[in-house]
Every structure is written in C-alpha cells, then in structure tokens.
Design an enzyme around this catalytic site. Structure first.
Site, PDB file in Angstrom:
ATOM      1  N   CYS A   5       0.515  -1.121  -0.238  1.00 45.07           N
ATOM      2  CA  CYS A   5       0.413  -0.115  -0.183  1.00 45.07           C
ATOM      3  C   CYS A   5       1.087   1.619   0.117  1.00 45.07           C
ATOM      4  O   CYS A   5       1.655   1.567   1.329  1.00 45.07           O
ATOM      5  CB  CYS A   5      -0.872   0.303   1.186  1.00 45.07           C
ATOM      6  SG  CYS A   5      -1.641   1.470   0.896  1.00 45.07           S
ATOM      7  N   CYS A   8       0.781   3.429   3.563  1.00 45.30           N
ATOM      8  CA  CYS A   8       1.308   2.884   4.332  1.00 45.30           C
ATOM      9  C   CYS A   8       2.546   3.147   3.775  1.00 45.30           C
ATOM     10  O   CYS A   8       3.252   3.351   5.285  1.00 45.30           O
ATOM     11  CB  CYS A   8       0.795   1.346   4.046  1.00 45.30           C
ATOM     12  SG  CYS A   8      -1.003   0.846   5.181  1.00 45.30           S
ATOM     13  N   ASP A  31      -0.919  15.952  -2.407  1.00 42.98           N
ATOM     14  CA  ASP A  31      -1.032  15.257  -3.365  1.00 42.98           C
ATOM     15  C   ASP A  31      -0.372  15.782  -4.479  1.00 42.98           C
ATOM     16  O   ASP A  31       0.208  17.008  -4.661  1.00 42.98           O
ATOM     17  CB  ASP A  31      -2.653  15.560  -3.500  1.00 42.98           C
ATOM     18  CG  ASP A  31      -3.383  14.398  -4.800  1.00 42.98           C
ATOM     19  OD1 ASP A  31      -3.452  13.742  -4.179  1.00 42.98           O
ATOM     20  OD2 ASP A  31      -2.390  14.835  -5.757  1.00 42.98           O
ATOM     21  N   ASN A  88     -13.125   9.653  -2.261  1.00 41.54           N
ATOM     22  CA  ASN A  88     -13.844   8.889  -3.334  1.00 41.54           C
ATOM     23  C   ASN A  88     -13.759   7.468  -2.097  1.00 41.54           C
ATOM     24  O   ASN A  88     -12.588   6.752  -1.581  1.00 41.54           O
ATOM     25  CB  ASN A  88     -12.855   8.551  -4.303  1.00 41.54           C
ATOM     26  CG  ASN A  88     -12.886  10.261  -4.582  1.00 41.54           C
ATOM     27  OD1 ASN A  88     -13.931  10.783  -4.755  1.00 41.54           O
ATOM     28  ND2 ASN A  88     -11.924  10.522  -5.184  1.00 41.54           N
ATOM     29  N   GLY A  94     -15.025   6.642  -7.405  1.00 40.85           N
ATOM     30  CA  GLY A  94     -13.535   6.524  -8.034  1.00 40.85           C
ATOM     31  C   GLY A  94     -11.859   6.665  -7.169  1.00 40.85           C
ATOM     32  O   GLY A  94     -11.010   7.049  -8.047  1.00 40.85           O
ATOM     33  N   HIS A 101      -8.773   7.767   2.509  1.00 45.00           N
ATOM     34  CA  HIS A 101      -7.845   9.092   2.569  1.00 45.00           C
ATOM     35  C   HIS A 101      -8.983  10.197   2.205  1.00 45.00           C
ATOM     36  O   HIS A 101      -9.879   9.961   1.703  1.00 45.00           O
ATOM     37  CB  HIS A 101      -6.399   9.484   1.571  1.00 45.00           C
ATOM     38  CG  HIS A 101      -7.881   8.697   0.131  1.00 45.00           C
ATOM     39  ND1 HIS A 101      -7.249   7.634   0.173  1.00 45.00           N
ATOM     40  CD2 HIS A 101      -8.132   9.845  -0.831  1.00 45.00           C
ATOM     41  CE1 HIS A 101      -7.942   7.608  -1.720  1.00 45.00           C
ATOM     42  NE2 HIS A 101      -7.786   8.942  -1.815  1.00 45.00           N
ATOM     43  N   HIS A 103      -9.376  14.070   0.769  1.00 47.28           N
ATOM     44  CA  HIS A 103      -8.864  15.412  -0.464  1.00 47.28           C
ATOM     45  C   HIS A 103      -9.261  16.657   0.498  1.00 47.28           C
ATOM     46  O   HIS A 103     -10.463  16.562   0.363  1.00 47.28           O
ATOM     47  CB  HIS A 103      -9.403  15.681  -1.527  1.00 47.28           C
ATOM     48  CG  HIS A 103      -9.454  14.577  -2.551  1.00 47.28           C
ATOM     49  ND1 HIS A 103      -8.032  13.982  -3.090  1.00 47.28           N
ATOM     50  CD2 HIS A 103      -9.436  12.521  -2.082  1.00 47.28           C
ATOM     51  CE1 HIS A 103      -8.112  12.882  -3.917  1.00 47.28           C
ATOM     52  NE2 HIS A 103      -9.077  11.931  -3.030  1.00 47.28           N
TER      53      HIS A 103
HETATM   54  P1  5GP Z   1      -8.204   8.770  -4.918  1.00 42.91           P
HETATM   55  O1  5GP Z   1      -8.569   8.689  -6.420  1.00 42.91           O
HETATM   56  O2  5GP Z   1      -8.073   7.668  -4.708  1.00 42.91           O
HETATM   57  O3  5GP Z   1      -8.868   9.845  -4.232  1.00 42.91           O
HETATM   58  O4  5GP Z   1      -7.285   9.491  -4.442  1.00 42.91           O
HETATM   59  C1  5GP Z   1      -5.895   9.430  -4.759  1.00 42.91           C
HETATM   60  C2  5GP Z   1      -4.609  10.549  -5.158  1.00 42.91           C
HETATM   61  O5  5GP Z   1      -3.971  10.088  -4.629  1.00 42.91           O
HETATM   62  C3  5GP Z   1      -4.668  11.026  -6.145  1.00 42.91           C
HETATM   63  O6  5GP Z   1      -5.203  12.333  -6.439  1.00 42.91           O
HETATM   64  C4  5GP Z   1      -3.481  11.372  -6.498  1.00 42.91           C
HETATM   65  O7  5GP Z   1      -2.412  12.112  -6.925  1.00 42.91           O
HETATM   66  C5  5GP Z   1      -2.546  10.936  -4.883  1.00 42.91           C
HETATM   67  N1  5GP Z   1      -1.626   9.711  -5.225  1.00 42.91           N
HETATM   68  C6  5GP Z   1      -1.189   8.360  -5.259  1.00 42.91           C
HETATM   69  N2  5GP Z   1      -0.052   8.377  -5.003  1.00 42.91           N
HETATM   70  C7  5GP Z   1       0.486   8.992  -4.694  1.00 42.91           C
HETATM   71  C8  5GP Z   1       1.966   8.846  -4.385  1.00 42.91           C
HETATM   72  O8  5GP Z   1       2.350   8.645  -4.463  1.00 42.91           O
HETATM   73  N3  5GP Z   1       2.131  10.157  -3.543  1.00 42.91           N
HETATM   74  C9  5GP Z   1       1.184  11.547  -3.495  1.00 42.91           C
HETATM   75  N4  5GP Z   1       1.573  12.603  -2.151  1.00 42.91           N
HETATM   76  N5  5GP Z   1      -0.170  10.968  -3.572  1.00 42.91           N
HETATM   77  C10 5GP Z   1      -0.054  10.271  -4.274  1.00 42.91           C
HETATM   78 ZN    ZN Z   2      -2.344   1.342   3.358  1.00 38.36          ZN
END
Ligand code: 5GP
Ligand code: ZN
Length: 119
Positions: A5, A8, A31, A88, A94, A101, A103
């Site tokens: 993960c 994690c 992000d 999400n 999505g 998490h 946002h």
């Molecule tokens: P989700 O679509 O799952 O709600 O959002 C995942 C978010 O995690 C996305 O906005 C993406 O840009 C961010 N994200 C994905 N991988 C990483 C990472 O390795 N580091 C950081 N800081 N953000 C990440």
């Molecule tokens: Zn995790």
C-alpha cells in the site's frame, strides 16, 4: 502496515511525501498531482481501505482525521475562502488508492466536480 500500500509506505517513510501535519493517528501530505492550489490528503496511519470499511469503533479516529483536515486547510491558507473535503469510496466512487483518504481542496473557486469525473 500493508507493504503493497503506497500510503502505508508514506506513513512508514519508505516513500517520500511532503508532510504538512501529523498527529498520533493521522497524517496529512501534499497530493502528488494537485488539482487545486491547495490539495492535501489526510489519512489514518493505520490501514483502513475506505470509509466503507470503517466501523463505529473508528469514530474517534475519524474525528481526529477531520480535525486534522480542518487544521490543514488553515495551515495552507485555504480556510477563510472556503474549501472542500471529499473521500472517494470504491470503484464507482473513483477511488484509486485503497487506503482511506480525505482530499482537502481549496485556494481557488472550485468547480462542481472534483476529484475527476472521467471514468
Ligand atoms: P483517489 O482517486 O484514490 O481518491 O485519490 C488518490 C490520490 O492520491 C490522487 O489524487 C493521487 O494524485 C494521489 N497519489 C497517488 N499516489 C501518490 C503518491 O505516491 N504520493 C502522493 N503524495 N499522492 C499520491
Ligand atoms: Zn495502507
């Protein structure tokens, strides 16, 4: 800790992230692909896949996460103008990263749809 993960691994400092604030149970970081001038993610340090997987016993943790999100918006200067908190959940929601998490988006007038409406 789920070693596959990505979030994690950020908590474990195995993957770098720009950490904004953290508490005993939660962490906030920038992000990697910001969709607004302020775009941070607030996560539990423990692995919970999504809000769907939380239980009533997670209520104190969820409160701590939302309080941290509020403090992040303040620290990033997005509080006075207003901001958005969203989470999400699962495929139709999505969600791309299967670690809960929230946002925190702000710093400009946000459109009706964030984060993404493209799949
Ligand atoms: P989700 O679509 O799952 O709600 O959002 C995942 C978010 O995690 C996305 O906005 C993406 O840009 C961010 N994200 C994905 N991988 C990483 C990472 O390795 N580091 C950081 N800081 N953000 C990440
Ligand atoms: Zn995790």
């Amino acid at each position: 800790m789920v070693s596959s993960c990505i979030f994690c691994r950020i908590v474990a400092r195995e993957i770098p992230a720009k950490i904004v604030l953290e508490t005993e149970l939660a962490m906030a970081f920038e992000d990697i692909h910001p969709q607004a001038p302020v775009h941070c993610l607030v996560i539990p340090k423990s692995h919970i896949e999504s809000l769907r997987d939380a239980t009533s016993s997670d209520a104190p943790l969820l409160g701590e996460i939302l309080d941290l999100a509020r403090r992040v918006a303040e620290a990033k200067g997005a509080s006075a103008g207003g901001y958005r908190i969203l989470s999400n959940i699962g495929t139709d929601g999505g969600q791309e990263v299967p670690h809960l998490h929230f946002h925190v988006l702000g710093g400009r007038r946000l459109g009706a749809k964030l984060v993404r409406d493209d799949r």
